[in-house]
Write an enzyme that holds these catalytic residues in place. Structure first.
Site, PDB file in Angstrom:
ATOM      1  N   ILE A  12       0.838  -1.197   0.000  1.00 34.90           N
ATOM      2  CA  ILE A  12       0.000   0.000   0.000  1.00 34.90           C
ATOM      3  C   ILE A  12       0.875   1.251   0.000  1.00 34.90           C
ATOM      4  O   ILE A  12       0.672   2.178  -0.791  1.00 34.90           O
ATOM      5  CB  ILE A  12      -0.954   0.002   1.204  1.00 34.90           C
ATOM      6  CG1 ILE A  12      -1.947  -1.157   1.111  1.00 34.90           C
ATOM      7  CG2 ILE A  12      -1.702   1.333   1.309  1.00 34.90           C
ATOM      8  CD1 ILE A  12      -2.787  -1.368   2.359  1.00 34.90           C
ATOM      9  N   ARG A  94     -11.437 -10.030   8.793  1.00 39.11           N
ATOM     10  CA  ARG A  94     -10.634  -9.003   9.459  1.00 39.11           C
ATOM     11  C   ARG A  94     -10.467  -9.302  10.944  1.00 39.11           C
ATOM     12  O   ARG A  94      -9.452  -8.981  11.545  1.00 39.11           O
ATOM     13  CB  ARG A  94     -11.275  -7.625   9.239  1.00 39.11           C
ATOM     14  CG  ARG A  94     -11.202  -7.177   7.779  1.00 39.11           C
ATOM     15  CD  ARG A  94     -11.930  -5.857   7.556  1.00 39.11           C
ATOM     16  NE  ARG A  94     -11.889  -5.473   6.143  1.00 39.11           N
ATOM     17  CZ  ARG A  94     -12.777  -5.828   5.244  1.00 39.11           C
ATOM     18  NH1 ARG A  94     -13.780  -6.617   5.600  1.00 39.11           N
ATOM     19  NH2 ARG A  94     -12.680  -5.420   3.996  1.00 39.11           N
ATOM     20  N   GLN A 108       2.002   1.378  19.277  1.00 38.83           N
ATOM     21  CA  GLN A 108       2.092   2.575  18.452  1.00 38.83           C
ATOM     22  C   GLN A 108       1.231   3.711  19.007  1.00 38.83           C
ATOM     23  O   GLN A 108       1.586   4.888  18.874  1.00 38.83           O
ATOM     24  CB  GLN A 108       1.724   2.247  17.005  1.00 38.83           C
ATOM     25  CG  GLN A 108       2.771   1.342  16.345  1.00 38.83           C
ATOM     26  CD  GLN A 108       2.497   1.056  14.882  1.00 38.83           C
ATOM     27  OE1 GLN A 108       1.492   1.503  14.326  1.00 38.83           O
ATOM     28  NE2 GLN A 108       3.385   0.319  14.253  1.00 38.83           N
ATOM     29  N   VAL A 125      -5.225   2.364   8.758  1.00 39.76           N
ATOM     30  CA  VAL A 125      -5.540   1.578   7.568  1.00 39.76           C
ATOM     31  C   VAL A 125      -5.449   0.082   7.863  1.00 39.76           C
ATOM     32  O   VAL A 125      -6.247  -0.713   7.375  1.00 39.76           O
ATOM     33  CB  VAL A 125      -4.581   1.953   6.413  1.00 39.76           C
ATOM     34  CG1 VAL A 125      -4.900   1.164   5.143  1.00 39.76           C
ATOM     35  CG2 VAL A 125      -4.619   3.460   6.152  1.00 39.76           C
ATOM     36  N   ASN A 127      -5.859  -3.536   9.172  1.00 40.79           N
ATOM     37  CA  ASN A 127      -7.082  -4.189   9.643  1.00 40.79           C
ATOM     38  C   ASN A 127      -6.872  -5.071  10.874  1.00 40.79           C
ATOM     39  O   ASN A 127      -5.782  -5.598  11.058  1.00 40.79           O
ATOM     40  CB  ASN A 127      -7.678  -5.021   8.503  1.00 40.79           C
ATOM     41  CG  ASN A 127      -8.423  -4.156   7.514  1.00 40.79           C
ATOM     42  OD1 ASN A 127      -9.165  -3.269   7.910  1.00 40.79           O
ATOM     43  ND2 ASN A 127      -8.202  -4.399   6.229  1.00 40.79           N
ATOM     44  N   ASP A 155     -14.449   1.751   1.072  1.00 35.01           N
ATOM     45  CA  ASP A 155     -15.812   1.216   0.957  1.00 35.01           C
ATOM     46  C   ASP A 155     -16.726   2.225   0.266  1.00 35.01           C
ATOM     47  O   ASP A 155     -17.560   1.850  -0.564  1.00 35.01           O
ATOM     48  CB  ASP A 155     -16.357   0.861   2.343  1.00 35.01           C
ATOM     49  CG  ASP A 155     -15.452  -0.107   3.080  1.00 35.01           C
ATOM     50  OD1 ASP A 155     -15.219  -1.201   2.552  1.00 35.01           O
ATOM     51  OD2 ASP A 155     -14.967   0.244   4.165  1.00 35.01           O
ATOM     52  N   HIS A 183     -15.459  -1.158   8.946  1.00 29.81           N
ATOM     53  CA  HIS A 183     -14.851  -1.598   7.687  1.00 29.81           C
ATOM     54  C   HIS A 183     -14.758  -3.124   7.757  1.00 29.81           C
ATOM     55  O   HIS A 183     -13.723  -3.706   8.069  1.00 29.81           O
ATOM     56  CB  HIS A 183     -13.468  -0.974   7.520  1.00 29.81           C
ATOM     57  CG  HIS A 183     -12.718  -1.499   6.325  1.00 29.81           C
ATOM     58  ND1 HIS A 183     -13.168  -1.342   5.035  1.00 29.81           N
ATOM     59  CD2 HIS A 183     -11.560  -2.184   6.237  1.00 29.81           C
ATOM     60  CE1 HIS A 183     -12.309  -1.906   4.201  1.00 29.81           C
ATOM     61  NE2 HIS A 183     -11.337  -2.431   4.911  1.00 29.81           N
TER      62      HIS A 183
END
Length: 308
Positions: A12, A94, A108, A125, A127, A155, A183
């Site tokens: 990505i 997911r 993080q 971002v 999942n 989506d 999501h």
């Protein structure tokens, strides 16, 4: 502007970083510094990404720094794009990623709390992104809860594509499309409030059965269908949707339109329980902040879907 990106050597990021560096996302007048987070295992690839960015001679890209310590990479960050996570493979939901990725976002989140700018904007971002955003948010009390986003713009883009194809129109004619919830396959793409060519989508596509039985599951399951076809998660379209999500916050929302993003549900106007990261229709003045739209109609079917 300091932009931190995790998972910076992944698929990505390989698409996203060059969009960021080109000025395509934050604007053609906004210089940026990229702060790239990887792992010890990916250090060589991370160095290669930095070399490619430097060799591309982007005039707005003033600095590229790399590292494997989140607190160091998040230092002073105005934006944190949390792309890095174990990707979903064939047959995985997911939720299967939660145990493996939850610990990453706990660490993080603490690093963001320690070293990011106090008004840092965070887009998660990796999942399951709603849950990961919630974990990071709860571990970063110094940063406003409303600054945490989980990516549902992909989506929204998928929903716009399907509506345009069904109507035989170009996708730019589709507006006011919202994604509610997660999501995941439980998400609810909103066709009731969507418009095509300025008209209600339900008046353009007069097929209520298609909306409920085909459109809704097709959008919700699009990611899984892509993995079956290709054997891996979407990368290029995800990167495009991250860029779209950022632009939605730094460019004013057109009058009457909206964008989808999963944010903290505290005080929302739709009766969704507080303390969740939940996707809503939002609008922005282009200052990096947003408000949840309060004028969306919920019929009995949509209310029932949101309650599940």
């Amino acid at each position: 502007m300091q932009v931190a990106v995790t998972g910076a050597s992944g698929n990505i990021a390989n698409h996203l970083l060059f969009m960021l560096a080109s000025g395509e996302v934050y604007g053609k007048e906004q210089p940026i510094a990229l702060q790239l987070l990887g792992s010890e295992r990916s250090r060589g690839a991370l160095e290669g990404v930095a070399m490619e960015l430097e060799d591309s001679l982007y005039p707005l890209l003033r600095e590229v720094s790399i590292g494997i310590d989140p607190a160091e990479i998040f230092s002073g960050a105005d934006w944190a794009l949390m792309v890095g996570a174990k990707p979903r493979g064939p047959g995985m939901e997911r939720a299967d990623l939660l145990n493996q990725n939850g610990e990453i976002f706990q660490q993080q989140g603490r690093a963001l709390n320690e070293s990011a700018d106090p008004n840092c904007k965070i887009i998660v971002v990796g999942n399951p992104c709603n849950t990961n955003a919630l974990i990071a948010m709860e571990n970063a009390p110094r940063i406003p809860r409303r600054n945490f986003h989980a990516l549902t713009r992909l989506d929204e883009n998928r929903a716009k594509c399907q509506l345009a194809l069904k109507a035989g129109k170009f996708y730019t004619s589709v507006s006011r499309v919202a994604i509610w919830g997660n999501h995941s396959t439980t998400q609810v793409p909103d066709f009731l409030n969507a418009k095509i060519g300025g008209l209600p989508a339900v008046n353009v596509i007069r097929d209520n059965k298609w909306f409920k039985d085909e459109f809704t599951p097709q959008v919700a399951q699009r990611g899984g269908a892509l993995i079956k076809k290709w054997g891996k998660s979407s990368a290029a379209s995800t990167a495009v949707s991250v860029a779209d999500a950022i632009r939605s916050l730094v460019v004013p929302t057109p009058p009457g339109d909206c964008f989808s993003t999963a944010v903290c549900s505290d005080g929302n106007p739709y009766g969704i329980k507080d303390g969740l990261v939940f996707s809503f229709p939002c609008r922005s003045k282009g200052d990096g902040d947003y408000e949840i739209c309060n004028d969306f109609i919920l019929d009995d079917w949509l209310r029932q879907k949101l309650a599940v």
